[in-house]
Design a protein around this motif. Structure first.
Motif, short mmCIF file in Angstrom:
data_model
loop_
_atom_site.label_atom_id
_atom_site.label_comp_id
_atom_site.label_asym_id
_atom_site.label_seq_id
_atom_site.Cartn_x
_atom_site.Cartn_y
_atom_site.Cartn_z
N ARG A 103 36.33 44.08 36.93
CA ARG A 103 37.60 43.67 37.52
C ARG A 103 37.50 43.98 39.01
NH1 ARG A 103 43.88 44.25 36.16
NH2 ARG A 103 44.65 44.49 38.29
N PHE A 104 37.80 42.98 39.83
CA PHE A 104 37.70 43.10 41.28
C PHE A 104 39.10 42.96 41.85
CE2 PHE A 104 36.36 40.89 45.41
CZ PHE A 104 36.02 42.07 46.04
N ASP A 105 39.54 43.98 42.59
CA ASP A 105 40.89 44.00 43.15
C ASP A 105 40.83 44.19 44.66
OD1 ASP A 105 42.38 44.07 40.56
OD2 ASP A 105 41.37 46.00 40.36
N ILE A 106 41.68 43.47 45.36
CA ILE A 106 41.83 43.64 46.81
C ILE A 106 43.32 43.78 47.10
CG2 ILE A 106 41.32 42.75 49.10
CD1 ILE A 106 39.33 40.80 47.77
N THR A 107 43.69 44.87 47.75
CA THR A 107 45.10 45.13 48.07
C THR A 107 45.26 45.21 49.58
OG1 THR A 107 45.39 46.37 46.02
CG2 THR A 107 47.04 46.68 47.73
N LYS A 108 46.26 44.52 50.09
CA LYS A 108 46.50 44.50 51.53
C LYS A 108 47.87 45.08 51.85
CE LYS A 108 46.51 41.53 55.59
NZ LYS A 108 47.77 42.15 56.10
N HIS A 163 55.02 52.30 54.29
CA HIS A 163 53.93 51.65 53.57
C HIS A 163 54.47 50.46 52.78
CE1 HIS A 163 50.12 51.15 51.54
NE2 HIS A 163 50.72 51.22 50.36
N ILE A 164 54.00 49.26 53.11
CA ILE A 164 54.42 48.04 52.44
C ILE A 164 53.18 47.31 51.94
CG2 ILE A 164 55.62 45.83 52.64
CD1 ILE A 164 57.11 47.01 55.07
N VAL A 165 53.04 47.17 50.64
CA VAL A 165 51.95 46.36 50.09
C VAL A 165 52.37 44.90 50.20
CG1 VAL A 165 50.59 45.80 48.06
CG2 VAL A 165 51.17 48.18 48.53
N SER A 166 51.66 44.14 51.02
CA SER A 166 52.07 42.77 51.28
C SER A 166 51.50 41.78 50.28
CB SER A 166 51.65 42.36 52.70
OG SER A 166 50.24 42.40 52.84
N SER A 167 50.31 42.05 49.76
CA SER A 167 49.68 41.10 48.83
C SER A 167 48.49 41.76 48.16
CB SER A 167 49.23 39.83 49.57
OG SER A 167 48.38 40.17 50.67
N ALA A 168 48.04 41.12 47.08
CA ALA A 168 46.86 41.60 46.37
C ALA A 168 46.26 40.44 45.59
CB ALA A 168 47.21 42.74 45.41
N VAL A 169 44.94 40.46 45.43
CA VAL A 169 44.27 39.50 44.55
C VAL A 169 43.49 40.27 43.49
CG1 VAL A 169 44.11 37.60 46.19
CG2 VAL A 169 42.27 39.29 46.09
N HIS A 170 43.38 39.65 42.33
CA HIS A 170 42.68 40.24 41.19
C HIS A 170 41.78 39.19 40.57
CE1 HIS A 170 45.70 43.42 41.58
NE2 HIS A 170 46.60 42.46 41.57
N LEU A 171 40.55 39.58 40.27
CA LEU A 171 39.60 38.68 39.64
C LEU A 171 38.94 39.39 38.47
CD1 LEU A 171 39.23 38.42 43.00
CD2 LEU A 171 37.66 36.61 42.32
N LEU A 172 38.67 38.67 37.41
CA LEU A 172 37.81 39.13 36.32
C LEU A 172 36.54 38.30 36.38
CD1 LEU A 172 40.26 39.60 33.31
CD2 LEU A 172 39.14 41.40 34.64
N GLY A 173 35.40 38.96 36.50
CA GLY A 173 34.15 38.23 36.63
C GLY A 173 32.97 39.14 36.40
#
Length: 277
Positions: A83-88, A96-106
């Motif tokens: 699982r690959f996660d990127i949090t911005k 602290h404000i989490v503006s976006s995130a992407v998640h991938l299964l690969g």
């Protein structure tokens, strides 16, 4: 009047472009990435990764696992389910404000040193990935996936990875290096102007959308009656207004997409002028 104004065609188009833009920026190196080898027993996670895209559109990651780390023991000769996660987070320094995130299964496949060295020599690696790869314990890998799931202020958006990368050619904007300058340009309008933009969206005096509105049951009083820049990109400005009982996010589109900081600054000023009219 509806709580959430009906979204016009121009705003709908800008929101669609913004969704692709955010996902592309995150995959290209923005935010903080992590990996979890979820099918191994015990599971192994890598919390500190450099990541980005090659010119051919491959997702590459690099890390420096020292001997004894769990990551150092990951298989190097076969693909690993991950699982690959990127949090911005927003560039806002006061909260602290989490503006976006992407998640991938690969799958993650570590590249042989000779292949990594060739990609490095050919200038095919993003700068942060390249620097990490040259570390004595540096390790370069490729993440392969079919779909990406984006979380942002508009909700959850699943996207096929291939069409996303085909649609997002060239460099993202703002780049990782430009994000703080873009944030400064937005905040340079002043808090009164940002409130005016949010109010103008609510009153339907300018194009835009209320992305979310949530009741507040707790919170820090020092954030009350403040408005923050969550994000700004080529398509428009995303704001978050914090009041004692509610928190709302707003998206205000530019008249046309922008691709450099000077044009973005002009678009922000035009947006503020329309809201003040």
């Amino acid at each position: 009047m509806s709580l959430i104004p009906e979204t016009g065609a121009a705003t709908t188009g800008a929101l669609a472009g913004r969704t692709q833009s955010i996902a592309h920026r995150l995959l290209s190196g923005a935010g903080c990435a992590s990996l979890l080898a979820h099918r191994l027993d015990p599971q192994v996670g890598i919390e500190f990764l450099a990541h980005g895209l090659t010119p051919s559109g491959r997702i590459v990651v690099a890390c420096c696992p020292v001997p004894g780390d769990g990551a150092a023991g990951l298989p190097t000769t076969e693909p690993i389910a991950v699982r690959f996660d990127i949090t911005k987070a927003s560039c806002e320094p006061g909260v602290h404000i989490v503006s976006s995130a992407v998640h991938l299964l690969g799958t993650l496949e570590w590249l042989p040193p000779r292949v990594a060295a060739q990609l490095l020599a050919d200038g095919q690696l993003p700068p942060r990935v390249a620097v990490t790869t040259t570390h004595p314990y540096g390790r370069l890998g490729v993440v392969r996936a079919r779909r990406v799931l984006l979380h942002d202020s508009t909700g959850v958006t699943p996207m096929d990875l291939g069409p996303l990368l085909d649609a997002c050619t060239g460099m993202p904007f703002p780049t990782c290096e430009d994000e703080f300058d873009a944030f400064d340009a937005a905040m340079g309008l002043g808090e009164d102007a940002l409130w005016a933009i949010a109010d103008a969206i609510v009153d339907e005096r300018i194009a835009g959308r209320i992305c979310s509105r949530h009741d507040m049951t707790a919170g820090c009083p020092h954030t009350w009656n403040r408005i923050y820049c969550v994000d700004v990109d080529r398509h428009g400005l995303t704001l978050m207004a914090v009041e004692p009982t509610t928190t709302s996010t707003f998206f205000a589109p530019f008249d046309a997409p922008v691709d450099e900081l000077g044009t973005m600054t002009d678009a922000l000023r035009a947006l503020a002028d329309r809201a003040a009219a």
